[in-house]
Design a protein around this motif. Structure first.
Motif, PDB file in Angstrom:
ATOM      1  N   THR A   1      14.400  34.443  10.465  1.00 31.84           N
ATOM      2  CA  THR A   1      14.543  32.979   9.314  1.00 31.84           C
ATOM      3  C   THR A   1      13.249  33.546   8.570  1.00 31.84           C
ATOM      4  O   THR A   1      12.480  33.303   7.254  1.00 31.84           O
TER       5      THR A   1
ATOM      6  N   SER B   1      22.928  39.897   2.198  1.00 30.75           N
ATOM      7  CA  SER B   1      22.797  39.146   3.497  1.00 30.75           C
ATOM      8  C   SER B   1      23.510  37.727   3.175  1.00 30.75           C
ATOM      9  O   SER B   1      24.442  37.974   4.109  1.00 30.75           O
ATOM     10  N   THR B   2      22.875  37.408   2.197  1.00 30.44           N
ATOM     11  CA  THR B   2      23.821  35.995   2.116  1.00 30.44           C
ATOM     12  C   THR B   2      25.449  36.462   1.698  1.00 30.44           C
ATOM     13  O   THR B   2      26.289  35.724   2.311  1.00 30.44           O
TER      14      THR B   2
ATOM     15  N   GLY C   1      27.183  37.028   5.112  1.00 33.18           N
ATOM     16  CA  GLY C   1      27.539  36.277   5.780  1.00 33.18           C
ATOM     17  C   GLY C   1      28.980  35.147   5.053  1.00 33.18           C
ATOM     18  O   GLY C   1      29.568  34.994   6.125  1.00 33.18           O
TER      19      GLY C   1
ATOM     20  N   ASN D   1      22.885  39.416   9.284  1.00 28.79           N
ATOM     21  CA  ASN D   1      22.969  37.947   9.121  1.00 28.79           C
ATOM     22  C   ASN D   1      24.779  37.866   8.907  1.00 28.79           C
ATOM     23  O   ASN D   1      25.346  36.700   9.254  1.00 28.79           O
TER      24      ASN D   1
END
Length: 207
Positions: A50, A74-75, A78, A130
Motif C-alpha cells: 500500500t 483495484s478498489t 475489492g 487487491n
C-alpha cells in the motif's frame, strides 16, 4: 468422609466435561490469537504494497494518470471480491480459498518483478492483488469466530490489520533503504504471504 466425598465429586462425569470444556476453550483462544498473528504477518507484507505501489508504477515508467485509473480499478475489484466471497459462503471450505489468495497475490507480485512495467501489466497486478486482499478477509474472520464465539477476538482483527499495515510500511521502507530496486520488497511480500498461509493451514489441520 467429607473430604472423600468432595474428592469423588471432583471426578464426576459432569465435572470432567466442564474441565474438558474449559481446556478446549483455552485452546481455542490460543488458536484465535495464532490466527490473529497470521493476519498480522500477511498485513506486514501488504503494508509495503500500500505504501509503495504508486511509487512502483512511477519508477516503472507509468504515467500518474494511468496509475490513478489502476488504483480505482483495484478498489472496484475489492468490491467484487467481497461479493464473490459472500456468494461462495463456505462452499469451498477454508483451505482452497486461502491457498487461492496466496497464489493470486503471488502472481500479482511476480508481474511487478521488472525495472520497466508495461501499463496493463501493472494494472493486472494491482487489480489482482487487491481482489484477493479483500477476498481473504471474510475467511480470516470466520476462522477467528470459530475459535472464539464470544466475539472478543474478532473485535481485535481491525486493530491487528492496522498494526500490520503500519509496521509493514516502516519495515518496507527499511528494506528498500538497504537495497536497490523493489525486488527485495516483493520477496518480503511473497515470504509473508506464504508464512501467513502456512499458519492458517496449521490451525485448520489442528482443528
Amino acid at each position: 468422609k467429607s473430604t472423600t466425598a468432595n474428592s469423588d465429586e471432583t471426578y464426576t462425569a459432569e465435572n470432567l466435561i466442564k474441565i474438558a470444556s474449559t481446556d478446549s476453550t483455552s485452546a481455542s483462544i490460543r488458536s484465535g490469537y495464532f490466527i490473529l498473528l497470521g493476519v498480522f504477518v500477511l498485513y506486514l507484507g501488504q503494508g509495503g504494497y500500500t505504501t509503495f505501489i504508486e511509487r512502483i508504477g512511477v519508477v516503472g515508467g507509468i504515467e500518474a494518470e494511468f496509475i490513478g485509473y489502476c488504483l480505482a480499478a483495484s478498489t472496484f475489484a475489492g468490491v467484487i471480491a467481497g461479493l464473490v466471497a459472500g456468494f461462495q459462503s463456505g462452499k469451498l471450505g477454508m483451505r482452497i480459498p486461502l491457498t487461492l489468495v496466496f497464489i493470486g497475490q503471488s502472481i500479482a507480485v511476480c508481474l511487478l518483478f521488472d525495472s520497466f512495467i508495461a501499463p496493463f501489466t501493472y494494472m493486472a497486478a494491482v487489480v489482482l492483488y487487491n481482489f484477493f486482499w479483500t477476498y481473504v478477509v471474510p475467511y480470516h474472520l470466520s476462522l477467528i469466530a470459530q475459535q472464539n464465539r464470544a466475539g472478543r477476538l474478532i473485535a481485535l482483527a481491525p486493530a491487528v490489520q492496522g498494526a500490520g499495515l503500519s509496521v509493514g510500511a516502516g519495515f518496507a521502507g527499511a528494506v528498500l533503504g538497504a537495497s536497490e530496486g523493489f525486488n527485495s520488497l516483493f520477496i518480503v511480500m511473497l515470504v509473508t504471504g506464504l508464512l501467513s498461509l502456512l499458519m492458517m493451514l496449521w490451525i485448520i489441520q489442528s482443528a
